[in-house]
Design an enzyme around this catalytic site. Structure first.
Site, mmCIF file in Angstrom:
data_model
loop_
_atom_site.group_PDB
_atom_site.id
_atom_site.type_symbol
_atom_site.label_atom_id
_atom_site.label_comp_id
_atom_site.label_asym_id
_atom_site.label_seq_id
_atom_site.Cartn_x
_atom_site.Cartn_y
_atom_site.Cartn_z
ATOM 1 N N THR A 17 0.831 -1.200 0.000
ATOM 2 C CA THR A 17 0.000 0.000 0.000
ATOM 3 C C THR A 17 0.870 1.256 0.000
ATOM 4 O O THR A 17 0.647 2.187 -0.785
ATOM 5 C CB THR A 17 -0.906 -0.007 1.248
ATOM 6 N N ALA A 52 -8.793 -0.347 7.577
ATOM 7 C CA ALA A 52 -9.684 0.712 8.032
ATOM 8 C C ALA A 52 -8.898 2.015 8.001
ATOM 9 O O ALA A 52 -7.723 2.043 8.343
ATOM 10 C CB ALA A 52 -10.175 0.415 9.442
ATOM 11 N N LYS A 80 -17.177 4.047 6.673
ATOM 12 C CA LYS A 80 -16.776 3.970 8.075
ATOM 13 C C LYS A 80 -17.064 5.305 8.745
ATOM 14 O O LYS A 80 -16.561 6.333 8.310
ATOM 15 C CB LYS A 80 -15.283 3.649 8.164
ATOM 16 N N GLU A 345 -6.369 2.901 16.093
ATOM 17 C CA GLU A 345 -7.118 4.062 15.615
ATOM 18 C C GLU A 345 -6.926 4.244 14.110
ATOM 19 O O GLU A 345 -7.038 5.349 13.580
ATOM 20 C CB GLU A 345 -6.704 5.317 16.385
ATOM 21 N N THR A 347 -4.452 4.364 11.985
ATOM 22 C CA THR A 347 -3.576 5.456 11.585
ATOM 23 C C THR A 347 -2.510 5.068 10.570
ATOM 24 O O THR A 347 -1.770 5.929 10.109
ATOM 25 C CB THR A 347 -2.869 6.037 12.821
#
Lengths: 505, 483
Positions: A17, A52, A80, A345, A347
């Protein structure tokens, strides 16, 4: 006219990614300034963390001209609205950290001051989630795009995506290759550094191919092949605050509801993620190996997974912390090569994106200059440090004493910067304000209150209103939110119309 | 539940104190607020400088003071910015206006496109792309007007200070501030380091849970606790002011600030002034230029802890800085705002004061940097100016200068008063140009950028013709008021 400089030869090592996001961004945003060569090996898998995301990803996509519905269909993405935290403050608790505000977002005094006041007075209050548009939308499993006017309740939130990272990288690869990025399949076996400057001159692949460059981007993941390996930049270890060092991951078929939020469920030695995509649900148990064995963790995950497993459990090892500098000499680490913060979270992709933004803004013309490098490192350090404090808060702000792991994190010494933030919150409900940084006031409030830290004091101006009127206001707000949300479509239905998944290319 | 805050005492002799008392009482009406009105301190610049930044308007709005009362009935005038002349010998004057410079096209800031154009030789002066600068240079004025090129600017005020002070005083009285006149004889500090009591000349004493020191540089209250002050004199050379109050004339909409051999001078209507460095100036010659001027000494610097114990220093008791860029009252109002949103309980926890102080320090240091920038980037041959150019700037300003000099990047700091465009206006206005052009601007072809910039300028020029003069605008407002 500006004389166009010689194009900077950018060599990216690693094609996950991070690698393909970087390649696509540089090729699209600096077409005349850079030639991009990406080296990846099909023999090395991608970690694909960060399925996410945070709302910032939308700006990245927008800047690269990626259409939302097409991107969502191809990566089998879902919307989300926030993250649900279960069992964190106490077993049985559940709260949502929304990408949005609490209250109407309009008053002169932040909503939480009124909340604290009533709560400390022992007044009966509705669940806090009911007083946030984003949380209510999430809890009801509905979705609609936010309205542009932040004065409207339906404009008080943002959103991000949950998507398949294994499909995102190929999507970006197509985009990058159309923009001129050259890709080579191969494994790096040697790094040639300049004897005087220490800069990297070239890398050599297993088949003997030598690739020279002016700027090297290390997207090699945990291996940190260039910055950690060749350049030997030391790693700053944060394990004493963030002791989780392993994860076991196992996707399953999506059989239950496709929630428009990610869940993070606290476990005896860490926490478990649940990330629903259109076709499957990502699951994983992030744990501290000092407190639980691999087999036990795997069994706990397998037992918790809701749908039919789609793969064998896979083990990942990591260390929380970051390279002391992300940009060293002519080499920039982006993504896991620069550091790791557990995905509590969401990130990971955000940090990749911030590094890309900073690199593009500080892009060299030839040899990197020290001011550019120092500024890059300053910006990235700030991001890491603030996220670190926010993550530690989740562990530390707990009353759990049901396992040695929770005893440790509950009683550990925390960074001074976080201790001060907590103290201000406890005493007065004050959130330390920054103008920039990823998590702003509402996020801190969500976690503080969600994990049961109700301030002992509040803004004295909140005392000025009549408590009966405040109660009435809260009841009216709750009703208004509920009525508006009830008119929004079901999340699954929205996805089926807007961006039904297509078969991967 | 902790012990609540009940009583507040503000002590001061000028508009800063009145603003503090009025704002606290207005926004926290449950507090018992007393204003001890002392004799004015001649060297309290927040009370004495007529020019203000746009922030004063938001402050008035938060108190519910409308423009009719805050501007028209007090004889204030609007100001769009400052015109700097003689700061870089070989360059023309430049305007720092409270506006956007240029139009954004592409994803990069306008100033980066301007820098490419400048290098290619076809850019006009940077400020010619700022709508408010064109407006101001023509002596014209309109408030922000959506749908026109003049949509995004802000404006400050040139105050008629005695009238403004009377207005704020009347407002404080109206909202319920208890007003006492008197002079401080003595300040008693208790063993916690709190201000326990003020003894007044001629007897009587006052005490409060929270005391606000608006007494000017003497810092009668806060200074009784400790005297620790950071010294900025290495970067801000002017340590004397001459201020003159003349006959009321219409203040310019673009306040002229002209550099001289050992400082600078300004004229803002009735108020004019000269700032200078005593060590380098011919004081007699300057005094001869302004024979009736008040002579004031400035000791540039700030307290790192404006709030300590139960005492909060506001205005010159917290920060002293020369009035270049008109930040004195701005810093005071900003601290008042911050205090209102951070009202403590009676315990006055040090952690709360520390958070307040952190923000105050960050804000004041960036104001210091912005003012110091004018000196460090100045190009003049006289000894004072050469000394300024040779002094290493504070770290945070050095970082800005290094970043800008490389490729025009303007790093972000917390609590900035001035926008990136405003930083760019001063840097570019004084001839600081980056080593290279940011490659990101190449996303917009040079000829497309040139066309957009020319179009933007033409739009501004055409629109300026349709705006009233500042005098005509004020007159129209006044007649609207009298109807």
């Amino acid at each position: 006219m500006t004389t166009p400089g010689k194009a900077v030869r950018v060599v990216i090592v690693g094609g996950g990614t991070a690698g393909w996001m970087t390649a696509a961004a540089i090729a699209r945003l600096l077409p005349h300034r850079a030639s991009v060569h990406l080296v990846e090996s099909e023999a090395i898998g991608i970690v694909g963390v960060g399925e996410a995301t945070l709302p910032h990803i939308r700006f990245f996509n927008e800047r690269l001209g990626i259409p939302e519905a097409e991107f969502m269909a191809l990566t089998r993405a879902t919307f989300k609205l926030g993250i649900e935290f279960r069992d964190w403050g106490r077993i049985g608790d559940s709260y949502i950290h929304p990408f949005g505000t609490f209250g109407s977002g309009k008053g002169a005094i932040d909503f939480h001051h009124y909340w604290s006041r009533l709560s400390r007075a022992g007044a009966p209050l509705p669940p806090l989630d009911d007083l946030s548009y984003a949380c209510t939308l999430a809890r009801q499993g509905r979705f609609a795009h936010p309205q542009a006017d932040p004065g409207q309740l339906a404009g008080t939130f943002g959103y991000a995506y949950q998507f398949d990272a294994q499909l995102f990288a190929p999507y970006l690869r197509g985009l990058a290759e159309r923009a001129g990025v050259v890709r080579t399949d191969g494994i790096v076996t040697a790094v040639d550094r300049d004897g005087d400057t220490g800069d990297i001159r070239a890398i050599t692949l297993a088949d003997g191919t030598r690739i020279e460059g002016d700027l090297f981007v290390d997207c090699s993941g945990f291996r940190s092949l260039l910055v950690g390996g060749a350049m030997e930049e030391p790693f700053e270890d944060w394990a004493h605050w963030l002791p989780a060092d392993r994860a076991v991951a196992m996707p399953c078929r999506t059989e239950t509801a496709v929630t428009p939020y990610t869940s993070a469920i606290a476990m005896p030695a860490g926490w478990r993620w649940r990330i629903p995509l259109q076709h499957r649900t990502g699951n994983g148990y992030v744990y501290a190996s000092a407190f639980v064995g691999d087999a036990e963790a795997r069994d706990a995950l397998v037992a918790a997974v809701e749908g039919e497993p789609l793969a064998e459990p896979r083990l990942l090892r990591f260390r929380a912390g970051r390279r002391r500098r992300s940009w060293v000499g002519n080499c920039v680490a982006i993504g896991l090569a620069s550091g790791f913060l557990e995905p509590l979270e969401s990130t990971s992709i955000y940090l990749v994106q911030q590094a890309i933004t900073a690199l593009v803004e500080l892009f060299p013309d030839g040899a990197p200059s020290p001011p550019d490098r120092d500024e890059f490192n300053r910006v990235i350090d700030l991001e890491y440090d603030r996220i670190r404090d926010f993550l530690i808060l989740h562990y530390h702000a707990t009353t759990r004493s049901d396992s040695p792991f929770w005893d440790y994190v509950r009683t550990m010494t925390i960074p001074d910067s976080l201790a001060e933030k907590l103290d201000l919150w406890r005493r007065r409900g004050r959130v330390v304000k920054y103008r920039e940084g990823v998590f702003l006031d509402a996020s801190w409030v969500a976690v503080y209150l969600g994990q049961g830290i109700v301030p002992e004091g509040w803004d004295p101006r909140a005392d000025a209103s009549d408590p009966v009127a405040v109660h009435r206001g809260i009841a009216a707000l709750r009703q208004e939110i509920a009525a508006d949300v009830a008119a929004r479509p079901d999340h699954r239905g929205f996805l089926d119309r807007y961006c039904p998944m297509t078969d991967a290319a | 539940m902790t012990e609540p805050l009940r009583t507040v005492l503000v002590a001061g002799g000028g508009i800063t104190g009145w603003y503090a008392a009025a704002a606290i009482k207005r926004r926290a009406p449950f507090l018992d607020v007393t204003m001890l009105a002392t004799r004015g301190a001649p060297d309290a610049l927040a009370d004495r400088i007529a020019c203000t930044l746009p922030s004063i308007r938001g402050f008035h709005a938060d108190l519910g003071i409308g423009e009719e009362d805050a501007v028209l009935r007090t004889g204030a005038a609007c100001r769009l910015g400052t015109l700097f002349s003689g700061w870089a010998d070989d360059l023309p004057d430049y305007a720092h206006v409270y506006d956007r410079y240029g139009q954004r096209f592409g994803a990069t800031s306008f100033h980066l496109h301007w820098l490419r154009a400048r290098r290619a030789g076809w850019a006009d002066a940077f400020d010619s792309y700022a709508p408010a600068a064109a407006l101001a240079r023509a002596g014209r004025f309109v408030p922000p007007t959506p749908g026109t090129p003049f949509a995004d600017h802000d404006y400050g005020l040139t105050l008629d200070l005695p009238r403004q002070e009377r207005m704020v005083r009347a407002f404080a009285d109206h909202v319920g501030v208890r007003i006492l006149a008197g002079e401080i004889a003595d300040v008693a500090i208790d063993d916690r380091g709190f201000v326990a009591r003020l003894t007044l000349v001629g007897g009587g004493s006052l005490a409060a849970d929270l005391v606000v020191d608006a007494t000017g540089p003497a810092a009668r209250l806060r200074g009784a606790i400790d005297q620790a002050v950071d010294d900025w004199s290495g970067w801000l050379p002017c340590d004397r002011l001459l201020i003159h109050a003349g006959a009321p004339i219409e203040p310019p909409v673009l306040t002229p600030v002209v550099a001289h051999a050992a400082g600078w001078r300004w004229s803002s209507g009735a108020q004019t002034g000269i700032a200078y460095a005593a060590a380098h100036a011919d004081e007699a010659a300057l005094a001869a230029l302004m024979p009736d001027g008040d002579r004031i000494a400035i000791r540039p610097g700030m307290r790192r802890a404006p709030w300590r114990g139960n005492c909060v220093a506001i205005g010159d008791s917290a920060t002293q800085v020369e009035p270049l860029e008109w930040c004195n009252l701005h810093l005071a109002l900003s601290a008042i705002d911050r205090l209102v949103t951070m009202l403590p309980d009676a315990a006055m926890a040090p952690v709360e004061a520390a958070d307040f102080n952190r923000q105050c320090v960050a804000e004041a240091e960036r104001v210091r940097d912005f003012v110091a920038l004018h000196y460090v980037a100045a190009r003049r041959p006289e000894p004072m100016w050469r000394a300024c150019a040779a002094t290493p700037p504070p770290d945070s300003l050095a970082h800005t200068l290094t970043q800008f000099a490389e490729r025009g990047r303007l790093p972000f700091y917390e609590e900035e008063t001035f926008s990136r465009d405003e930083w760019a206006a001063v840097l570019i206005g004084q001839g600081v140009l980056p080593r290279r052009v940011d490659p990101l601007v190449e996303a917009v072809p040079a000829d497309a950028a040139a066309a957009a910039m020319a179009r933007h300028k033409a739009d501004i020029a055409a629109a300026v013709q349709r705006t009233p003069t500042h005098a005509a605008w004020l007159a129209a407002q006044a007649s609207r008021l009298s109807r």
